[in-house]
Each structure stands twice: as C-alpha cells, then as structure tokens.
Design a protein around this motif. Structure first.
Motif, mmCIF file in Angstrom:
data_model
loop_
_atom_site.group_PDB
_atom_site.id
_atom_site.type_symbol
_atom_site.label_atom_id
_atom_site.label_comp_id
_atom_site.label_asym_id
_atom_site.label_seq_id
_atom_site.Cartn_x
_atom_site.Cartn_y
_atom_site.Cartn_z
ATOM 1 N N GLU A 35 47.507 44.323 27.606
ATOM 2 C CA GLU A 35 47.841 44.855 28.923
ATOM 3 C C GLU A 35 47.546 46.357 28.919
ATOM 4 O O GLU A 35 48.178 47.117 28.175
ATOM 5 N N HIS A 36 46.576 46.779 29.727
ATOM 6 C CA HIS A 36 46.166 48.180 29.691
ATOM 7 C C HIS A 36 47.172 49.051 30.440
ATOM 8 O O HIS A 36 47.396 48.887 31.634
ATOM 9 N N LYS A 37 47.739 50.005 29.742
ATOM 10 C CA LYS A 37 48.802 50.843 30.309
ATOM 11 C C LYS A 37 48.315 51.677 31.500
ATOM 12 O O LYS A 37 49.050 51.889 32.456
ATOM 13 N N ALA A 38 47.081 52.154 31.419
ATOM 14 C CA ALA A 38 46.561 52.984 32.514
ATOM 15 C C ALA A 38 46.341 52.170 33.787
ATOM 16 O O ALA A 38 46.250 52.733 34.881
ATOM 17 N N LEU A 39 46.254 50.855 33.657
ATOM 18 C CA LEU A 39 46.079 49.992 34.825
ATOM 19 C C LEU A 39 47.412 49.502 35.391
ATOM 20 O O LEU A 39 47.452 48.962 36.502
ATOM 21 N N TYR A 40 48.495 49.628 34.608
ATOM 22 C CA TYR A 40 49.789 49.083 35.001
ATOM 23 C C TYR A 40 50.146 49.422 36.455
ATOM 24 O O TYR A 40 50.540 48.571 37.242
ATOM 25 N N ARG A 41 50.029 50.707 36.801
ATOM 26 C CA ARG A 41 50.484 51.156 38.118
ATOM 27 C C ARG A 41 49.370 51.738 38.976
ATOM 28 O O ARG A 41 49.633 52.298 40.038
ATOM 29 N N SER A 42 48.124 51.589 38.514
ATOM 30 C CA SER A 42 46.992 52.131 39.274
ATOM 31 C C SER A 42 46.171 51.053 39.970
ATOM 32 O O SER A 42 45.375 51.356 40.859
ATOM 33 N N VAL A 43 46.355 49.785 39.572
ATOM 34 C CA VAL A 43 45.576 48.694 40.144
ATOM 35 C C VAL A 43 46.503 47.777 40.937
ATOM 36 O O VAL A 43 47.549 47.338 40.432
ATOM 37 N N ARG A 44 46.117 47.501 42.172
ATOM 38 C CA ARG A 44 46.892 46.625 43.056
ATOM 39 C C ARG A 44 46.009 45.487 43.552
ATOM 40 O O ARG A 44 44.790 45.634 43.662
ATOM 41 N N GLN A 45 46.669 44.373 43.869
ATOM 42 C CA GLN A 45 45.906 43.213 44.331
ATOM 43 C C GLN A 45 46.859 42.215 44.978
ATOM 44 O O GLN A 45 48.050 42.167 44.645
ATOM 45 N N ASN B 233 49.459 29.140 45.020
ATOM 46 C CA ASN B 233 49.860 28.871 46.397
ATOM 47 C C ASN B 233 49.168 29.851 47.339
ATOM 48 O O ASN B 233 48.567 30.842 46.908
ATOM 49 N N THR B 234 49.228 29.591 48.627
ATOM 50 C CA THR B 234 48.486 30.415 49.585
ATOM 51 C C THR B 234 49.220 31.696 49.964
ATOM 52 O O THR B 234 48.597 32.666 50.395
ATOM 53 N N GLU B 235 50.541 31.718 49.826
ATOM 54 C CA GLU B 235 51.292 32.923 50.164
ATOM 55 C C GLU B 235 51.095 33.968 49.073
ATOM 56 O O GLU B 235 51.236 33.666 47.882
ATOM 57 N N THR B 236 50.765 35.189 49.455
ATOM 58 C CA THR B 236 50.521 36.248 48.479
ATOM 59 C C THR B 236 51.322 37.495 48.822
ATOM 60 O O THR B 236 51.858 37.633 49.925
ATOM 61 N N GLU B 237 51.393 38.392 47.862
ATOM 62 C CA GLU B 237 51.969 39.717 48.064
ATOM 63 C C GLU B 237 51.200 40.709 47.214
ATOM 64 O O GLU B 237 50.656 40.348 46.169
#
Length: 660
Positions: free
Chosen positions: A509-519, A337-341
C-alpha cells in the motif's frame, strides 16, 4: 535416579516404558542404516527419550505438539505408521514431504504435529498462534512446543515468550537443555544459571525438570496442562538432560569431556526406569523380551515397506503445482454492487478490511498500535469498537514472532492479517515469511492463510527507514503472492481476495497515494482476481508497464503529452504476474518501457525485461528500457528524494525510446 510414582497407574507406567523403548530401538536401527549408507543423516535423541515421550503422553491426541529433530518419541507416541517415517527419511513419496524436505522437517494435521524448520526459533511463535486460535475458539486445548537450549539465544525465542506472556496463551514451552548447542557448551550460550530463569523476565511461571526421569516429566506436564486448562497461561519448562551422541552423527562427541559422558551414561532414562519397574513388579524380564521383540518386528516390517517403495520420481508439473494451495477464484467471486462512493486509497483499504472482518468470523488482525489508536495510518480506526480486542490485537514490537503467530493461527484453522507498521520493518520478520510461510505448502501441504499489509513507498520525505518499496524481496520467493494496487477500487477488491486466498500474500500500500488518490468505489463487499493486470490507456506507439505510484506518474505524463499513443498497463499484482497481457501489448507496439519506484538493479523490471526479450524478441523495434530510482538508499531531504525518484528520468527515456 529417584522415582516417585505420583499415583500414576501401573498401566500408564508400563505404557511410558513401551513408548520410550520404541524410539530407542528405532534409533539403534537407524544408526546401523546410516553406516550402511541407507539414510543420509541422523540427529540422535538417545538419552533424551523421556522428555518427548513424557510430554506427548501427557497431552491429548487432539492437542498440537511442535517437536524438534531429537523428538522421535513425539512421532512414535502419536502412533504415526513407521513406514511413513522411514519413507520420509529416505525421501520417498510416502513420506510426509514426498521427498521435498528431510528428517523431521514436516507436519501432519492428522496427528496434530507441526515439525521444525532449520532456523529453529520460528516454531515457537507458530505455537503462540496455534494457542491463540485455541483460546479464541474456546476449545480448551493446550499447545506444547519444543526447542533446545541453543535456540533460546535466538530473538524468536524471546519474541514468542513475550507474546505468549502478554496474551496469556495456553502454551507449554519445553526447552531441552542437553548442555551443548552443536559443540558450544551452555556456559558460552547464556550467562544465567538456568534457562528457567529467563521466564522471570516475562512474568512467566517456569520449572526445572529432570529430563531423564520419565515419571517426573509425565507428572509435571500432566499437572501443568490440567492447570493451564483452568487458568490459561504460558509455562516454561527446562528439562535437564544430555545428548549422548553428536549434534548429528558426522560431528561426533570429541569436544565433550569423557567424564561428563560417563556421568550421564549412568543416568540413561530407559535402563534406570526399567530397573525401577522391575523392582516394583510392574515389569518382568519376559515382558521386556516381548516388548522389544514386538517393536523390532514392527521396525523390520515397516522398513521393508519403505525399502520396497520405489524412489520418488520428478515431475515438473507436479512440483510447480505444489508451491501454492489450490485457489479457485470463481468459488469466492463477488461482483461489485452498483452503488458507489468516492473514497481515498486509505479509506478503501480500511473499508475492505472492515468488510472482510464482518464476512470472516475467524479473521484476526494484528499489528503495532492498531487497536485503540487505529494504526499509524488510521486504517483500523474504530475496528475495536465493532470487533473487540480479541480480533483486533495490538502486538509487542516483534515482527518475526507476529508473522509466525499468524502462521499458527492458519494451522489451527483461522485467518490472519498482519500490519507491518512500515514495509521497511518487514526485515525484522523476513525469515519466517520467506522460509516458513512461503515454503510450508510445498513442503507438507499446509497452507499459510496469512496476509501481510505493507505500507510502503517514497514521496513523503520519510527517509531511508520508512520509504522503501521492497516488493522485489518477495517476488523472487516461490510460494508468496504479491499485490500492489494503485487505485482505491482495485485496493478494496484485491484485499478482499487476498484474505480469501489460503496462500500467503504480501499486500503493498503506497503511503503517498493513501490520501492523494480518490475514486468511486462500490459500497459493498466485492472481490477482484489476483494476477490480472489492468489496461488503463491504449495506443500503438509504445507499451508502458508499471505499478503502484508509477501508474500515476505515467498517467500524468500521458496527460501532459496527449500526442503520445501508448498502452499503459497497471500490473496490480506482481505474483502471479499477468505476463500475457504484457506480451500482447509489446507485440502490438514493438516498444516497451518499464517504470518502477524500486531501485533499478534486481527489481521487478529486470525480470519483466528479461522475459519480454526472451519471448517477444522478434516483435521488438527497440531495446526494452527500464526506468527506476537510483541505486542508493532513499534520502530524506526533498531535493534529494526528488532526484532519487525516476519521474524526470522517465520523461527523458520515453522521448529517447519513441525516437529510436
């Protein structure tokens, strides 16, 4: 032998006799064919027919039974056409595995039978999963699973017993104690006097049954099954019996004292029962002759069908097409869908799993500490409030049995997601993943609708037992799919597709990326196709192929070196692999560097490099280079971990390759 009719009708008593006579006569015929070289191997159940027949006759035709290789009576009592069994043993196309596996290593949904694998123990956990599905669907069914006394020493036995007891699953564990595990006597297998004693440790009801007394077997199972239907719980039954022939025919019985053989010969379940029925007037000699002649005629008729069937022919396309259950992505595709967060990777995975739970009422998630605690990474935090403990299940610390329980859920028509607390711990559940889930469709067309979530990777100072990225353990195993996203958007959509896919998927699921990557991530449920790589950056100088944390290392490098014009390919999925996108890039740039976090030798990069060298050699202007972590275990201390990881070596190799 003391028989008690237990008010069993004369008709049923006669049926039990016929049902025992059939596998006995088939076995006698098979032993002749074995000596003639017309079948390749035989595991004899002569002397043990009362157990298979008694248990199966007491069960409903719609209830699952999981037999072993001495349980021919299960198959014949369920009235499987004999020509199909004979074709199975000859490796022909009418067999249930179409020549891909032998003996009783097969299952059939038509007859609610799930056969064994040679590792024995995993089928006990599969029975747990089937029973769990029955309990959740409230279909009031009981599951019966067989094993031998030797297999009760395996860890899978203890894990499956524990899960069944803790979850109060409607399972009857049928242990055939015939005195020997191949040639090793029971006294050298376990110290307790009776296998039934093992039930005490699990808080489980257990009984000892004379396995050669058909009326006792039938009455006991019928009574216990009826009670389990009212009061769901597992029950352990130890059937005392004896194997009158070798473990398989080639092994013989020289290791068995003759006195013991003579003693048990007098306890033959068929001749004793026949004498009893004759004395009671339930059976007469004319009936015996008619029963035996009818069975022998049926055997010969069906043997002719099987012998006349041509040998199976090999077709590579057919064989390759049998590894996975067909899955058409277009039938389940849901566009974003077009709505994102803005979400972190950990949030996107959690949201994707939550929305999949909403979409699929038959989806169960299992793992250590995932319920009230929400998992060690809080992926399932709050799930129990919405979906309840029936579908969000804390498990004992027993990875192998949880994997097989997930398999059993799939067999009984449900979906399962299992969380490995850390990907490193998958080694404790490795056997059923690579030998059961991966092979089940190829062997007998059964799908494994199971996703195993794999929190993995270094960069967080967790040391050798919590930091591995072990995808290469599985990418080389036909039948498994392996997904490894690097971004929140991909993780959410790919997880949804993995759960939709009826094939087994390892989801890294890479643990180091869990809370360091946003999108920015679409808010609603959506899917993304497996096996489609992502081209994140385009250029003419070089092709960078990577996945997981390597994607972010490469992006950082290109940001710091804007003059380098590179194709950057995020594989996203390692099996199936989007090799064509890699080829197209290499044909354009002429150079390729593969970046992986895993150790260099035997990793995914090795196969990628080999494929490119084989298929794109004439386009290459330089050797394909692999950059990976050191071929050591992953160290704990940050300076050592930094040296272990390939980030600095990647920069050096890039410069060397660009200058080549």
């Amino acid at each position: 032998m003391n028989y008690d009719s237990h008010n069993i009708s004369a008709e049923t008593q006669l049926t039990l006799y016929k049902n025992m006579m059939k596998p006995r006569l088939i076995e006698e015929k098979m032993l002749k064919l074995l000596r003639q070289g017309k079948i390749s191997k035989w595991f004899s159940g002569i002397g043990q027919e009362a157990i298979s027949v008694g248990v199966t006759t007491a069960m409903s035709q719609m209830e699952y039974i999981l037999p072993m290789h001495r349980n021919l009576g299960v198959f014949t009592t369920r009235n499987i056409p004999l020509y199909r069994l004979f074709s199975q043993w000859q490796g022909k196309a009418n067999g249930f595995t179409q020549g891909r596996d032998r003996s009783f290593h097969f299952g059939t949904q038509d007859y609610k039978i799930v056969g064994m694998i040679s590792h024995l123990g995993p089928q006990l956990g599969v029975a747990d999963g089937i029973a769990l599905a029955s309990k959740l669907k409230k279909d009031n069914a009981v599951t019966a699973v067989f094993t031998g006394e030797g297999a009760t020493s395996e860890g899978d036995f203890h894990e499956a017993m524990n899960i069944a007891a803790v979850w109060e699953l409607p399972v009857i564990f049928c242990v055939e104690n015939n005195g020997y595990g191949l040639s090793t006597p029971s006294a050298e297998q376990f110290k307790c006097e009776h296998i039934a004693d093992k039930g005490i440790g699990y808080g489980m009801e257990a009984h000892i049954v004379d396995g050669n007394n058909i009326l006792e077997v039938y009455h006991t199972v019928e009574k216990i099954r009826a009670d389990i239907k009212k009061n769901p719980r597992p029950v352990l039954l130890e059937f005392k019996t004896f194997r009158m022939r070798g473990h398989e025919e080639a092994s013989g019985t020289k290791y068995v004292p003759q006195e013991l053989m003579d003693t048990w010969a007098h306890k033959d379940p068929i001749t004793n029962y026949e004498t009893y029925l004759l004395a009671k007037g339930v059976l007469n000699q004319a009936q015996i002759d008619d029963i035996q002649s009818g069975i022998k005629e049926e055997i010969e008729t069906n043997l002719k069908i099987a012998f006349d069937e041509p040998a199976v022919t090999a077709d590579t396309q057919t064989e390759m097409g049998a590894v996975y259950r067909d899955f058409e992505y277009t039938t389940i595709e849901i566009l974003p869908n077009t709505e994102t967060e803005e979400l972190r990777l950990v949030d996107a995975i959690s949201q994707g799993l939550y929305q999949s739970m909403e979409k699929h009422d038959d989806l169960v998630i299992m793992g250590q500490d995932i319920a009230e605690y929400g998992g060690v990474f809080k992926i399932t935090e709050g799930f129990i409030d919405r979906f309840g403990k029936a579908r969000v299940r804390n498990t004992p610390i027993c990875e192998s049995a949880v994997v097989t329980t997930a398999m059993g859920l799939s067999i009984n028509g449900m979906k399962a997601v299992m969380e490995m607390q850390f990907a490193d711990f998958v080694s404790s559940g490795f056997n059923p993943i690579v030998n059961y889930l991966a092979k089940v469709h190829y062997r007998w067309n059964e799908n494994a609708d199971v996703v195993v979530r794999m929190p993995c990777g270094a960069g967080v100072g967790a040391g050798p037992f919590h930091s591995q990225t072990n995808e290469a353990w599985f990418t080389k195993t036909p039948g498994l799919k392996v997904v490894y996203p690097a971004f929140p958007y991909d993780a959410k959509g790919l997880l949804a597709t993995a759960i939709e896919d009826p094939n087994p998927v390892l989801f890294f699921e890479h643990k180091a990326l869990y809370r360091s990557v946003r999108q920015e991530v679409p808010t609603d449920y959506y899917t993304l196709p497996l096996g489609v790589a992502s081209l994140l950056h385009e250029g003419e100088d070089i092709s960078i192929v990577t996945y997981g944390a390597g994607v972010h290392w490469a992006l950082d490098y290109l940001k710091e070196n804007p003059s380098i014009q590179a194709d950057l390919i995020d594989l996203r999925c390692l099996q199936p692999l989007d090799i064509e996108k890699v080829y197209d890039s290499v044909k354009k740039t002429g150079k390729m560097i593969i970046l992986q976090e895993d150790s260099r030798f035997g990793g995914v990069g090795s196969d990628l490099a080999a494929q490119v060298m084989e298929d794109c050699f004439e386009y290459l202007d330089a050797p394909v280079r692999r950059v990976a972590s050191l071929d050591t275990p992953i160290p704990f201390a940050k300076p050592l971990e930094k040296n272990y990881l390939p980030v600095d070596r990647f920069a050096e190799t890039m410069q060397e390759l660009l200058a080549y």
